[in-house]
Design a protein around this motif. Structure first.
Motif, PDB file in Angstrom:
ATOM      1  N   LEU A  99     -58.669 -33.458   6.775  1.00 29.65           N
ATOM      2  CA  LEU A  99     -59.524 -34.024   5.728  1.00 29.65           C
ATOM      3  C   LEU A  99     -59.937 -35.447   6.071  1.00 29.65           C
ATOM      4  O   LEU A  99     -59.249 -36.147   6.828  1.00 29.65           O
ATOM      5  CB  LEU A  99     -58.778 -34.004   4.388  1.00 29.65           C
ATOM      6  N   ILE A 100     -61.045 -35.888   5.498  1.00 30.22           N
ATOM      7  CA  ILE A 100     -61.521 -37.261   5.692  1.00 30.22           C
ATOM      8  C   ILE A 100     -60.889 -38.128   4.612  1.00 30.22           C
ATOM      9  O   ILE A 100     -61.146 -37.932   3.418  1.00 30.22           O
ATOM     10  CB  ILE A 100     -63.056 -37.315   5.623  1.00 30.22           C
ATOM     11  N   SER A 101     -60.054 -39.072   5.023  1.00 27.34           N
ATOM     12  CA  SER A 101     -59.188 -39.795   4.079  1.00 27.34           C
ATOM     13  C   SER A 101     -59.947 -40.623   3.051  1.00 27.34           C
ATOM     14  O   SER A 101     -59.461 -40.830   1.936  1.00 27.34           O
ATOM     15  CB  SER A 101     -58.222 -40.706   4.845  1.00 27.34           C
ATOM     16  N   VAL A 102     -61.144 -41.112   3.394  1.00 26.96           N
ATOM     17  CA  VAL A 102     -61.878 -41.988   2.463  1.00 26.96           C
ATOM     18  C   VAL A 102     -62.683 -41.195   1.436  1.00 26.96           C
ATOM     19  O   VAL A 102     -63.250 -41.779   0.505  1.00 26.96           O
ATOM     20  CB  VAL A 102     -62.817 -42.941   3.228  1.00 26.96           C
ATOM     21  N   LEU A 103     -62.728 -39.878   1.602  1.00 30.80           N
ATOM     22  CA  LEU A 103     -63.496 -39.040   0.680  1.00 30.80           C
ATOM     23  C   LEU A 103     -62.578 -38.368  -0.333  1.00 30.80           C
ATOM     24  O   LEU A 103     -61.419 -38.085  -0.055  1.00 30.80           O
ATOM     25  CB  LEU A 103     -64.266 -37.958   1.443  1.00 30.80           C
ATOM     26  N   THR A 104     -63.107 -38.094  -1.513  1.00 30.50           N
ATOM     27  CA  THR A 104     -62.357 -37.355  -2.528  1.00 30.50           C
ATOM     28  C   THR A 104     -62.257 -35.883  -2.122  1.00 30.50           C
ATOM     29  O   THR A 104     -62.928 -35.427  -1.191  1.00 30.50           O
ATOM     30  CB  THR A 104     -63.043 -37.447  -3.897  1.00 30.50           C
ATOM     31  N   ALA A 105     -61.444 -35.137  -2.864  1.00 38.54           N
ATOM     32  CA  ALA A 105     -61.333 -33.705  -2.603  1.00 38.54           C
ATOM     33  C   ALA A 105     -62.701 -33.030  -2.709  1.00 38.54           C
ATOM     34  O   ALA A 105     -63.097 -32.241  -1.843  1.00 38.54           O
ATOM     35  CB  ALA A 105     -60.359 -33.076  -3.594  1.00 38.54           C
ATOM     36  N   ALA A 106     -63.448 -33.367  -3.756  1.00 38.24           N
ATOM     37  CA  ALA A 106     -64.770 -32.774  -3.946  1.00 38.24           C
ATOM     38  C   ALA A 106     -65.714 -33.138  -2.809  1.00 38.24           C
ATOM     39  O   ALA A 106     -66.476 -32.293  -2.314  1.00 38.24           O
ATOM     40  CB  ALA A 106     -65.361 -33.225  -5.279  1.00 38.24           C
ATOM     41  N   GLU A 125     -72.176 -27.365  -7.673  1.00 38.97           N
ATOM     42  CA  GLU A 125     -71.695 -26.165  -8.363  1.00 38.97           C
ATOM     43  C   GLU A 125     -70.731 -25.374  -7.476  1.00 38.97           C
ATOM     44  O   GLU A 125     -69.690 -24.894  -7.940  1.00 38.97           O
ATOM     45  CB  GLU A 125     -72.883 -25.291  -8.757  1.00 38.97           C
ATOM     46  N   ARG A 126     -71.076 -25.257  -6.188  1.00 38.34           N
ATOM     47  CA  ARG A 126     -70.205 -24.545  -5.249  1.00 38.34           C
ATOM     48  C   ARG A 126     -68.874 -25.276  -5.086  1.00 38.34           C
ATOM     49  O   ARG A 126     -67.813 -24.648  -5.024  1.00 38.34           O
ATOM     50  CB  ARG A 126     -70.912 -24.408  -3.896  1.00 38.34           C
ATOM     51  N   VAL A 127     -68.910 -26.592  -5.026  1.00 36.87           N
ATOM     52  CA  VAL A 127     -67.680 -27.383  -4.912  1.00 36.87           C
ATOM     53  C   VAL A 127     -66.775 -27.135  -6.108  1.00 36.87           C
ATOM     54  O   VAL A 127     -65.559 -26.913  -5.960  1.00 36.87           O
ATOM     55  CB  VAL A 127     -68.000 -28.889  -4.776  1.00 36.87           C
ATOM     56  N   ARG A 128     -67.333 -27.170  -7.318  1.00 39.30           N
ATOM     57  CA  ARG A 128     -66.538 -26.923  -8.521  1.00 39.30           C
ATOM     58  C   ARG A 128     -65.923 -25.528  -8.497  1.00 39.30           C
ATOM     59  O   ARG A 128     -64.737 -25.351  -8.834  1.00 39.30           O
ATOM     60  CB  ARG A 128     -67.403 -27.100  -9.775  1.00 39.30           C
ATOM     61  N   GLY A 135     -57.196 -23.769  -7.286  1.00 40.53           N
ATOM     62  CA  GLY A 135     -56.307 -24.372  -8.271  1.00 40.53           C
ATOM     63  C   GLY A 135     -56.304 -25.879  -8.318  1.00 40.53           C
ATOM     64  O   GLY A 135     -55.317 -26.494  -8.747  1.00 40.53           O
ATOM     65  N   LEU A 136     -57.416 -26.494  -7.913  1.00 42.95           N
ATOM     66  CA  LEU A 136     -57.467 -27.960  -7.870  1.00 42.95           C
ATOM     67  C   LEU A 136     -58.631 -28.540  -8.668  1.00 42.95           C
ATOM     68  O   LEU A 136     -59.098 -29.642  -8.389  1.00 42.95           O
ATOM     69  CB  LEU A 136     -57.568 -28.441  -6.414  1.00 42.95           C
ATOM     70  N   ALA A 137     -59.077 -27.827  -9.686  1.00 43.27           N
ATOM     71  CA  ALA A 137     -60.214 -28.297 -10.472  1.00 43.27           C
ATOM     72  C   ALA A 137     -59.973 -29.683 -11.059  1.00 43.27           C
ATOM     73  O   ALA A 137     -60.901 -30.498 -11.159  1.00 43.27           O
ATOM     74  CB  ALA A 137     -60.519 -27.297 -11.593  1.00 43.27           C
ATOM     75  N   GLU A 138     -58.722 -29.971 -11.416  1.00 44.19           N
ATOM     76  CA  GLU A 138     -58.412 -31.259 -12.047  1.00 44.19           C
ATOM     77  C   GLU A 138     -58.135 -32.366 -11.034  1.00 44.19           C
ATOM     78  O   GLU A 138     -57.825 -33.499 -11.415  1.00 44.19           O
ATOM     79  CB  GLU A 138     -57.202 -31.096 -12.968  1.00 44.19           C
ATOM     80  N   HIS A 139     -58.241 -32.053  -9.739  1.00 40.49           N
ATOM     81  CA  HIS A 139     -57.940 -33.051  -8.705  1.00 40.49           C
ATOM     82  C   HIS A 139     -59.175 -33.395  -7.873  1.00 40.49           C
ATOM     83  O   HIS A 139     -59.046 -33.966  -6.792  1.00 40.49           O
ATOM     84  CB  HIS A 139     -56.842 -32.519  -7.777  1.00 40.49           C
ATOM     85  N   ALA A 140     -60.347 -33.086  -8.396  1.00 43.37           N
ATOM     86  CA  ALA A 140     -61.584 -33.249  -7.633  1.00 43.37           C
ATOM     87  C   ALA A 140     -61.817 -34.675  -7.155  1.00 43.37           C
ATOM     88  O   ALA A 140     -62.357 -34.900  -6.064  1.00 43.37           O
ATOM     89  CB  ALA A 140     -62.780 -32.782  -8.469  1.00 43.37           C
ATOM     90  N   GLU A 141     -61.391 -35.663  -7.944  1.00 39.51           N
ATOM     91  CA  GLU A 141     -61.675 -37.061  -7.600  1.00 39.51           C
ATOM     92  C   GLU A 141     -60.517 -37.746  -6.862  1.00 39.51           C
ATOM     93  O   GLU A 141     -60.611 -38.931  -6.569  1.00 39.51           O
ATOM     94  CB  GLU A 141     -62.011 -37.842  -8.876  1.00 39.51           C
ATOM     95  N   GLN A 142     -59.481 -37.011  -6.551  1.00 41.63           N
ATOM     96  CA  GLN A 142     -58.370 -37.596  -5.793  1.00 41.63           C
ATOM     97  C   GLN A 142     -58.668 -37.560  -4.301  1.00 41.63           C
ATOM     98  O   GLN A 142     -59.325 -36.650  -3.798  1.00 41.63           O
ATOM     99  CB  GLN A 142     -57.070 -36.838  -6.074  1.00 41.63           C
ATOM    100  N   ARG A 143     -58.143 -38.569  -3.602  1.00 46.30           N
ATOM    101  CA  ARG A 143     -58.285 -38.620  -2.154  1.00 46.30           C
ATOM    102  C   ARG A 143     -57.043 -38.008  -1.498  1.00 46.30           C
ATOM    103  O   ARG A 143     -55.998 -37.892  -2.144  1.00 46.30           O
ATOM    104  CB  ARG A 143     -58.500 -40.060  -1.689  1.00 46.30           C
ATOM    105  N   PRO A 144     -57.138 -37.611  -0.225  1.00 44.72           N
ATOM    106  CA  PRO A 144     -56.011 -36.962   0.442  1.00 44.72           C
ATOM    107  C   PRO A 144     -54.691 -37.719   0.334  1.00 44.72           C
ATOM    108  O   PRO A 144     -53.631 -37.104   0.178  1.00 44.72           O
ATOM    109  CB  PRO A 144     -56.489 -36.870   1.897  1.00 44.72           C
ATOM    110  N   GLN A 153     -53.906 -28.910   1.876  1.00 46.01           N
ATOM    111  CA  GLN A 153     -54.267 -27.683   2.569  1.00 46.01           C
ATOM    112  C   GLN A 153     -55.145 -26.790   1.703  1.00 46.01           C
ATOM    113  O   GLN A 153     -56.010 -26.080   2.196  1.00 46.01           O
ATOM    114  CB  GLN A 153     -53.014 -26.937   3.030  1.00 46.01           C
ATOM    115  N   ARG A 154     -54.943 -26.839   0.387  1.00 48.21           N
ATOM    116  CA  ARG A 154     -55.824 -26.099  -0.515  1.00 48.21           C
ATOM    117  C   ARG A 154     -57.246 -26.646  -0.456  1.00 48.21           C
ATOM    118  O   ARG A 154     -58.219 -25.885  -0.491  1.00 48.21           O
ATOM    119  CB  ARG A 154     -55.287 -26.157  -1.948  1.00 48.21           C
ATOM    120  N   VAL A 155     -57.368 -27.965  -0.377  1.00 46.04           N
ATOM    121  CA  VAL A 155     -58.695 -28.570  -0.203  1.00 46.04           C
ATOM    122  C   VAL A 155     -59.314 -28.098   1.110  1.00 46.04           C
ATOM    123  O   VAL A 155     -60.501 -27.761   1.178  1.00 46.04           O
ATOM    124  CB  VAL A 155     -58.606 -30.113  -0.229  1.00 46.04           C
TER     125      VAL A 155
END
Length: 226
Positions: A99-106, A125-128, A135-144, A153-155
């Motif tokens: 994953l790219i560390s500076v980007l959010t999960a979304a 829409e596809r990202v959501r 199972g990570l809908a509530e973690h979209a704005e978190q970074r790695p 790994q789910r991301v």
């Protein structure tokens, strides 16, 4: 694509170096992975699993033999064609997440669609949808760095599915996870194969995880063990 075969590998060899220093990483491997199935590649470190996955994914070229993906012979593609195949038809999941560390999960999940210039509304829409699937809908704005290994790994799985690939390639996707988390990731991959209709090739050495596969191909010293 005959008989529902998504991946056809025929008498593939991959040798690095020459002469006395030559390393025969893959030796005469042949197998078929059917569309919509999860195939596990089993073998110890050094057995040739990663080399074989790199060949199937178009990241490397065989010394001899042939590989086709969905009826497309990889030998007939130039580098631009291989790049297009990897971008549009194949999703990759790595042991180290990638994953790219500076980007959010979304944002991480959206990267492949940005490369294809997918419209913003469709991409979001596809990202959501994908983050909800893993199972990570509530973690979209978190970074790695704010997530556990299992969440990362789910991301990575969601990102691999972004462009709706026909083939998912996962190289030891549970290698850095504890046994319970690793099992959950493998179960997720199993569910994704069923729900998305994707074909998956997963390299693993964990017997518990192999029980979830439709079939197991065992490698030893670069050869398939019957």
């Amino acid at each position: 694509m005959s008989d529902g075969a998504m991946v056809v590998v025929e008498d593939v060899h991959r040798t690095f170096g020459e002469g006395d220093r030559a390393v025969h990483a893959v030796r005469g491997v042949s197998f078929t992975a059917r569309a919509g199935e999860l195939t596990a590649l089993r073998g110890r470190s050094g057995s040739g699993k990663t080399t074989l996955l790199n060949l199937v994914g178009g990241l490397d070229t065989p010394s001899s033999g042939s590989i086709s993906i969905a009826g497309t012979d990889l030998a007939g593609l130039d580098e631009a064609g291989r790049l297009e195949l990897r971008r549009d038809r194949i999703g990759f999941v790595f042991q180290s997440f990638g994953l790219i560390s500076v980007l959010t999960a979304a944002e991480n999940v959206g990267v492949p669609m940005r490369l294809r210039k997918v419209a913003v509304k469709e991409r979001e829409e596809r990202v959501r949808t994908l983050l909800a699937m893993v199972g990570l809908a509530e973690h979209a704005e978190q970074r790695p760095t704010e997530m556990s290994g299992g969440q990362q790994q789910r991301v990575a799985v969601a990102r691999a599915l972004a462009n709706e690939p026909a083939l998912l390639i996962a190289d030891e996707p549970t290698g850095q996870l504890d046994s319970d988390t690793g099992l959950a990731i493998m179960q997720l991959l199993r569910a994704v194969v069923r729900s998305e209709g994707v074909t998956a090739l997963v390299a693993t050495h964990d017997p518990q995880l192999m029980e979830l596969a439709d079939r197991v191909v065992e490698l030893r010293d670069g050869r398939i063990v019957e």
